[in-house]
Design a protein around this motif. Structure first.
Motif: not given
Length: 151
Positions: A20-24, A64-72, A98-106
């Motif tokens: 998934k990371s390689i694709i994104y 349009y999709l926002n690159p930062l949103k894509i990285l998350f 569940m999914k890890d979303i960094g400093a915001l928890g899960y």
């Protein structure tokens, strides 16, 4: 590209984080050198417009999709508990994921999923509700999987 579009709209998912990371990251990085190489190789703008248009449209879509949103979105959903399993099809399940979303928890969701293989699945519904399954053959198993590794 098609795996990216299916995944971004939560239709087709994978549990392989590396894939998934390689694709994104590939979708984010690859269009820029393609546009540069295309314009450098063909100095005439009237030559194959389609070859120039696809990377340009991809860049516009990414903005349009926002690159930062894509990285998350590069994190994968991990199964914590298999709550229900369909009696007719063992690949059709209702899971707490569940999914890890960094400093915001899960992030959590109760999802109805259909597994194609162990690592690839379709998300049929992200909002599980008991009322959706009246009249179907489901078996409650509440099996703890804990793919994230929480204590």
């Amino acid at each position: 590209m098609s795996l990216f579009l299916l995944d971004i709209f939560d239709l087709f998912q994978t549990k392989i984080g590396f894939l998934k990371s390689i694709i994104y990251y590939g979708i984010l990085i690859l269009p820029i050198p393609l546009v540069i190489l295309e314009f450098k190789a063909n100095r005439y703008l009237s030559e194959p417009i389609l070859r120039k248009g696809i990377p340009i449209l991809t860049i516009i879509g990414l903005i349009y999709l926002n690159p930062l949103k894509i990285l998350f979105h590069t994190q994968t959903w991990k199964t914590q508990t298999v709550e229900l399993i369909n009696k007719n099809s063992g690949n059709h399940k209702v899971e707490l994921q569940m999914k890890d979303i960094g400093a915001l928890g899960y992030a959590k969701r109760n999802a109805e999923v259909y597994y194609l293989t162990k690592y690839f699945y379709f998300v049929l519904s992200e909002n599980y509700d008991d009322r959706n399954f009246i009249g179907t053959d489901w078996k409650r198993i509440d099996e703890n999987i804990n793919e994230i590794g929480l204590k």
